[in-house]
Scaffold this motif. Structure first.
Motif, short mmCIF file in Angstrom:
data_model
loop_
_atom_site.label_atom_id
_atom_site.label_comp_id
_atom_site.label_asym_id
_atom_site.label_seq_id
_atom_site.Cartn_x
_atom_site.Cartn_y
_atom_site.Cartn_z
N UNK A 134 0.85 -1.19 0.00
CA UNK A 134 0.00 0.00 0.00
C UNK A 134 0.89 1.24 0.00
N UNK A 135 0.29 2.38 -0.35
CA UNK A 135 1.06 3.61 -0.40
C UNK A 135 0.17 4.83 -0.52
N UNK A 136 0.80 5.99 -0.60
CA UNK A 136 0.09 7.27 -0.66
C UNK A 136 0.79 8.18 -1.65
N UNK A 180 -0.49 15.38 -3.24
CA UNK A 180 -0.76 16.35 -4.31
C UNK A 180 0.36 17.38 -4.45
N UNK A 181 1.26 17.47 -3.45
CA UNK A 181 2.38 18.42 -3.55
C UNK A 181 3.71 17.71 -3.78
N UNK A 182 3.67 16.48 -4.23
CA UNK A 182 4.90 15.80 -4.62
C UNK A 182 5.57 16.65 -5.70
N UNK A 183 6.85 16.98 -5.55
CA UNK A 183 7.51 17.89 -6.49
C UNK A 183 7.68 17.34 -7.89
N UNK A 235 -3.80 13.20 -3.69
CA UNK A 235 -3.88 12.65 -2.33
C UNK A 235 -4.55 11.28 -2.31
N UNK A 236 -4.07 10.41 -3.18
CA UNK A 236 -4.66 9.08 -3.31
C UNK A 236 -3.91 8.05 -2.48
#
Length: 209
Positions: A187-189, A192-195, A201-202
């Protein structure tokens, strides 16, 4: 175009003009790059996957990424909105189906190694989720991947000014409870602000039968 009446107000909402407007809002090169990053991580946790089925594929942006990551593999999809389906059907290397997951007879379709949703379960009426879980489980021969908005308890969220169109909850947890033979693989995340590779935000959960 004749507009079919579906079982729930949520399906009618996505089959109509709002679903069509969604197409243009999400057709961006950045999303393809982010999808390649996301699915490379998820598929990297699997073994022996040769066929994919996406439920609620829109115009096939996730299918685009999988086709690039897994050339020669079979990609199929189901899409409710007719305008989106017209584009989608040219992208699947397998079969594109037009319609609702609620109306789909899962027993009539072949099984797929990897069945997934991305931003779809959040828009299904909560009363219908057990039926959708059953169909996802039936359609999969090995993996089920749930890529949705996560919340530990069920909650309804206003969506672009509309009520009762977006529901957050622990979809994967509910499936693991309903189907004890399934196990959580990874699992992971995606923030939305990943550069480099933003997503909305999933949270994603990879289950194995």
């Amino acid at each position: 175009m004749t507009h079919k009446t579906y079982q729930t107000e949520q399906e009618d909402f996505w089959a109509g003009s709002f679903g069509t407007e969604y197409i243009e809002r999400n057709r961006t090169p950045q999303l393809l790059a982010s999808n390649l990053h996301l699915f490379s991580k998820i598929i990297g946790s699997t073994k022996g996957v040769n066929s994919f089925l996406e439920i609620g594929a829109n115009i096939g942006l996730n299918i685009d990424a999988i086709n690039l990551l897994c050339p020669g593999k079979r990609t199929s999809a189901l899409e409710l909105n007719e305008n989106a389906f017209r584009t989608l059907q040219n992208k699947c290397t397998g079969t594109a189906h037009h319609g609702s997951i609620l109306d789909l007879n899962a027993a009539e379709l072949p099984k797929f190694d990897f069945v997934f949703t991305k931003g779809v379960l959040i828009h299904i009426h909560p009363d219908k989720l057990p039926l959708v879980y059953e169909k996802l489980f039936t359609l999969s021969s090995q993996y089920i991947c749930i890529i949705e908005y996560y919340n530990p308890t069920p909650v309804s969220v206003d969506y672009r000014g509309f009520r009762n169109k977006l529901f957050k909850r622990d979809f994967a947890g509910e499936m693991l409870t309903a189907y004890p033979s399934a196990t959580l693989v990874d699992y992971g995340f995606q923030y939305h602000r990943d550069p480099a590779f933003p997503q909305d935000d999933l949270s994603w959960f990879l289950l194995e039968k």
